[in-house]
Design an enzyme around this catalytic site. Structure first.
Site, short mmCIF file in Angstrom:
data_model
loop_
_atom_site.label_atom_id
_atom_site.label_comp_id
_atom_site.label_asym_id
_atom_site.label_seq_id
_atom_site.Cartn_x
_atom_site.Cartn_y
_atom_site.Cartn_z
N ALA A 180 0.86 -1.18 0.00
CA ALA A 180 0.00 0.00 0.00
C ALA A 180 0.90 1.23 0.00
O ALA A 180 2.07 1.15 0.40
CB ALA A 180 -0.90 -0.03 1.22
N GLY A 201 0.63 -4.99 0.98
CA GLY A 201 -0.60 -5.05 0.18
C GLY A 201 -0.40 -5.73 -1.18
O GLY A 201 -1.35 -6.27 -1.75
N GLU A 230 5.05 -4.81 7.22
CA GLU A 230 4.21 -3.85 7.97
C GLU A 230 4.65 -3.61 9.41
O GLU A 230 4.57 -2.49 9.90
CB GLU A 230 2.74 -4.33 7.97
N GLU A 260 -0.65 -9.30 -0.45
CA GLU A 260 -2.07 -9.57 -0.16
C GLU A 260 -2.87 -9.68 -1.46
O GLU A 260 -3.75 -10.54 -1.59
CB GLU A 260 -2.63 -8.46 0.74
N1 CAA Z 1 4.54 3.20 -0.95
C1 CAA Z 1 4.93 4.36 -1.50
N2 CAA Z 1 6.04 4.49 -2.23
C2 CAA Z 1 6.82 3.41 -2.38
C3 CAA Z 1 6.48 2.16 -1.83
C4 CAA Z 1 5.29 2.08 -1.07
N3 CAA Z 1 4.85 0.93 -0.55
N4 CAA Z 1 7.46 1.28 -2.14
C5 CAA Z 1 8.35 1.95 -2.88
N5 CAA Z 1 7.98 3.25 -3.02
C6 CAA Z 1 8.67 4.30 -3.76
C7 CAA Z 1 9.90 4.80 -3.00
O1 CAA Z 1 9.51 5.76 -2.02
C8 CAA Z 1 10.72 5.38 -4.11
O2 CAA Z 1 10.19 6.63 -4.45
P1 CAA Z 1 11.22 7.90 -4.67
O3 CAA Z 1 12.00 7.52 -5.90
O4 CAA Z 1 10.30 9.06 -4.90
O5 CAA Z 1 12.06 7.98 -3.45
C9 CAA Z 1 10.42 4.45 -5.29
O6 CAA Z 1 9.20 3.77 -4.96
C10 CAA Z 1 11.50 3.39 -5.52
O7 CAA Z 1 11.68 2.71 -4.29
P2 CAA Z 1 13.11 2.58 -3.54
O8 CAA Z 1 14.00 3.71 -3.94
O9 CAA Z 1 12.85 2.39 -2.10
O10 CAA Z 1 13.65 1.25 -4.21
P3 CAA Z 1 14.70 0.21 -3.56
O11 CAA Z 1 15.10 -0.71 -4.66
O12 CAA Z 1 15.76 0.92 -2.82
O13 CAA Z 1 13.84 -0.63 -2.47
C11 CAA Z 1 11.90 -1.80 -1.68
C12 CAA Z 1 12.76 -1.43 -2.89
C13 CAA Z 1 12.69 -2.74 -0.74
C14 CAA Z 1 10.66 -2.51 -2.21
C15 CAA Z 1 11.52 -0.50 -0.91
O14 CAA Z 1 10.97 0.42 -1.86
C16 CAA Z 1 10.52 -0.71 0.17
O15 CAA Z 1 10.86 -1.17 1.26
N6 CAA Z 1 9.24 -0.32 -0.07
C17 CAA Z 1 8.20 -0.39 0.93
C18 CAA Z 1 7.70 -1.81 1.13
C19 CAA Z 1 6.67 -1.86 2.24
O16 CAA Z 1 6.94 -1.55 3.39
N7 CAA Z 1 5.46 -2.29 1.90
C20 CAA Z 1 4.36 -2.43 2.84
C21 CAA Z 1 3.51 -1.19 2.82
S1 CAA Z 1 2.30 -1.19 4.10
C22 CAA Z 1 1.02 -2.10 3.52
O17 CAA Z 1 1.05 -2.65 2.43
C23 CAA Z 1 -0.18 -2.13 4.43
C24 CAA Z 1 -1.25 -3.05 4.01
O18 CAA Z 1 -1.18 -4.25 4.22
C25 CAA Z 1 -2.49 -2.54 3.42
#
Ligand code: CAA
Length: 260
Positions: free
Chosen positions: A66, A111, A134, A114
């Protein structure tokens, strides 16, 4: 209908639905959730569509969760509403009359995992990565992940994955029963479409009822599930698909199903 965050392409009864926000690794914000719900609702009603393939744009991610930026600013009430809307999307996929196959081409996190778990089965790239990060954000999965993962792989492995927030390899996800098959990244979509075509050639009502029997039966006692299976089996004998399927077998020809 035009979508801002989705690409849809239909060929020979198979619709490929691509989540298209590669700049944020296809993160699911409320717009994407709403568009997915609209698109899948429409595909479910479209008799020309027999199978849906769900994937993510770009080479890096299926869906990285998400949208954290959007979620970081919402109230508790809106978070509850967002989770319920995400869950409604997952239930829609579960209740659709046609199979939805997840083609996981990269990160499937939070998400995103999911969403993949809500699909009928998952094929993935050997380079895909899976996890529920999460707890590292101070929250829990909110789009049905706690329920769907534990039902799929059992509570112990689900606990380990969710409590640690660890990201696992595609090979481990396959060993744990999350993923059915792994392919080289460049082969993934072709392999998924191959299976989709195989399914699309079968009786659509049979496929729909098999999906319904399995999905509904998981929430029933075995005896109730057997009874439900027998009802669906009986209903199919009132359809043209049953007459065509069995007739074609006896006449030693290929069946041509109408989904009626
Ligand atoms: N939401 C918003 N933006 C996201 C995102 C997310 N879930 N995942 C990645 N992005 C964005 C980053 O912020 C980045 O944007 P900018 O270029 O503007 O900084 C862009 O996508 C590229 O990502 P990274 O630079 O972080 O890429 P990376 O290769 O260094 O890392 C990754 C990849 C490990 C997937 C890392 O992006 C990451 O950890 N993302 C978040 C994953 C996460 O925590 N997901 C769970 C979300 S909570 C949820 O889903 C709740 C639910 O159950 C409903």
């Amino acid at each position: 209908m035009e979508y801002r965050n989705l690409l849809l392409e239909t060929n020979d009864g198979i619709t490929t639905l691509t989540i298209n926000r590669p700049q944020v690794l296809n993160a699911l914000n409320s717009d994407v959730v709403r568009e997915l719900e609209c698109a899948l609702f429409g595909l479910n009603l479209d008799a020309a569509v027999k199978v849906v393939v769900l994937t993510g744009a770009g080479e890096k991610a299926f869906v990285a969760g998400a949208d954290i930026k959007e979620m970081s600013e919402i109230s508790s009430f809106d978070a509850h509403d967002f989770a319920r809307r995400g869950q409604r999307l997952m239930l829609l996929i579960n209740r659709m009359r046609k199979p939805v196959i997840a083609a996981v081409n990269g990160y499937a996190l939070g998400g995103g995992l999911e969403l993949a778990l809500a699909c009928d089965f998952i094929y993935a790239s050997e380079k895909a990565k899976f996890g529920f990060p999460e707890v590292g954000l101070g929250v829990i999965p909110g789009f049905g992940g706690t329920q769907n993962l534990a039902r799929l792989i059992g509570p112990n492995r689900a606990n380990e994955l969710m409590f640690s927030g660890r990201i696992i390899t595609a090979a481990k996800a396959q060993a744990w029963g999350i993923v059915n098959e792994l392919f080289a990244p460049e082969e993934l979509l072709a392999k998924v479409l191959e299976t989709a075509r195989e399914i699309a050639g079968k009786g659509p009502l049979g496929v729909a009822y098999a999906k319904d029997a399995i999905a509904s039966g998981l929430n029933m006692t075995k005896e109730d599930g057997f009874r439900y299976e027998a009802s669906l089996f009986g209903v199919l004998f009132a359809t043209g698909d049953q007459r065509e399927g069995m007739g074609a077998f006896l006449e030693k020809r290929s069946a041509v199903f109408q989904g009626k």
